[in-house]
Design an enzyme around this catalytic site. Structure first.
Site, PDB file in Angstrom:
ATOM      1  N   GLU A  59     -54.145 -31.868  23.356  1.00  0.00           N
ATOM      2  CA  GLU A  59     -54.297 -30.868  22.303  1.00  0.00           C
ATOM      3  C   GLU A  59     -55.380 -29.869  22.675  1.00  0.00           C
ATOM      4  O   GLU A  59     -56.483 -30.247  23.044  1.00  0.00           O
ATOM      5  CB  GLU A  59     -54.610 -31.571  20.970  1.00  0.00           C
ATOM      6  N   ASP A 108     -45.819 -24.041  20.168  1.00  0.00           N
ATOM      7  CA  ASP A 108     -46.036 -22.724  19.546  1.00  0.00           C
ATOM      8  C   ASP A 108     -45.004 -21.748  20.099  1.00  0.00           C
ATOM      9  O   ASP A 108     -44.831 -21.643  21.320  1.00  0.00           O
ATOM     10  CB  ASP A 108     -47.450 -22.216  19.861  1.00  0.00           C
ATOM     11  N   LYS A 112     -43.359 -12.753  20.041  1.00  0.00           N
ATOM     12  CA  LYS A 112     -43.368 -11.409  20.624  1.00  0.00           C
ATOM     13  C   LYS A 112     -43.179 -11.470  22.134  1.00  0.00           C
ATOM     14  O   LYS A 112     -43.757 -12.339  22.793  1.00  0.00           O
ATOM     15  CB  LYS A 112     -44.696 -10.712  20.311  1.00  0.00           C
ATOM     16  N   ASP A 144     -37.540 -25.544  16.670  1.00  0.00           N
ATOM     17  CA  ASP A 144     -36.702 -24.904  15.652  1.00  0.00           C
ATOM     18  C   ASP A 144     -36.570 -23.408  15.937  1.00  0.00           C
ATOM     19  O   ASP A 144     -36.049 -22.671  15.107  1.00  0.00           O
ATOM     20  CB  ASP A 144     -37.289 -25.128  14.249  1.00  0.00           C
TER      21      ASP A 144
END
Ligand SMILES: C[S@@+](CC[C@H](N)C(=O)[O-])C[C@H]1O[C@@H](n2cnc3c(N)ncnc32)[C@H](O)[C@@H]1O
Length: 212
Positions: A59, A108, A112, A144
């Site tokens: 992480e 993540d 863009k 997703d």
């Protein structure tokens, strides 16, 4: 659990030039790794289901990594967390042929176009993961975000040590076979949002492979 800002720019200079703490793994246990584990719900569920394995979350957010470490201590769960930049640190953390399963759950998305280079799944990481897997080891990806899933598919198809368990250029359509769900995965299920999944394996077949 405290609320956290969603995205950290993994290209921020603060993450370069520092190395992750070395990882001491208990010997003789199969290792499962989640890259970008956030609160590591997925790994804690895996650990509850199969406590004889070792679980490692990677992480990039120090606050989240700290919370995971505290929870693992509190529960006495076989979950470790490394505050690191998975792309930069993965190969140093895991020696070749030592990892049974690597998970990339809902990375993540960086929608863009100019931010796409921040996406965690790239050719270098695919090569590092492939090298780290034991024969028959598995790499599971879910997202997703269609565009991110498609990009991951293209990257992983190009890694010669990985075989797509659903067939070349195919998404895995039999759901998540690991008996654990990530926080984001639960959110998608609640919203009825579609999830695209990929399952790859290295040559050979790992004993107890969850994804027959
Ligand atoms: C969208 S969240 C998904 C969290 C969790 N896997 C889930 O499915 O609920 C992505 C996580 O990956 C972490 N992350 C992003 N880039 C990373 C990197 N290069 N190395 C390690 N973690 C990263 C973020 O801080 C965040 O916690």
């Amino acid at each position: 659990m405290a609320r956290h800002r969603q995205h950290v720019n993994p290209l921020k200079m603060a993450y370069f030039g520092r190395t992750a703490e070395p990882l001491a793994l208990p010997p003789g246990r199969a290792i499962e790794v989640e890259l970008g584990c956030a609160d590591a719900q997925f790994l804690f569920q895996r650990a509850a289901a199969d406590p004889d394995r070792s679980y490692v979350g990677l992480e990039i957010r120090a606050d989240l990594a700290g919370e995971v470490a505290d929870r693992a201590r509190r529960l006495g769960a076989p979950v470790q967390v490394v505050f690191c930049h998975a792309n930069l640190d993965y190969a140093q953390l895991f020696a070749p042929a030592t990892v049974a399963r690597a998970f990339v759950n809902f990375p993540d998305p960086w929608f863009k176009r100019r931010h796409r280079k921040r996406r965690v799944v790239d050719a270098a990481l695919a090569a590092d993961i492939a090298a780290s897997l034991v024969p028959g080891g598995e790499l599971f990806f879910q997202s997703d975000v269609w565009d991110a899933a498609l990009d991951a598919l293209a990257v992983l198809e190009a890694e010669p040590r990985l075989t797509n368990r659903a067939g070349p250029w195919s998404f895995w359509k039999r759901g998540n076979p690991y008996g654990a769900t990530s926080r984001r995965e639960d959110g998608c299920a609640e919203e009825g949002a579609p999830v695209w999944r990929l399952l790859y394996a290295t040559g050979g077949r790992a004993p107890g492979s969850g994804a027959a």
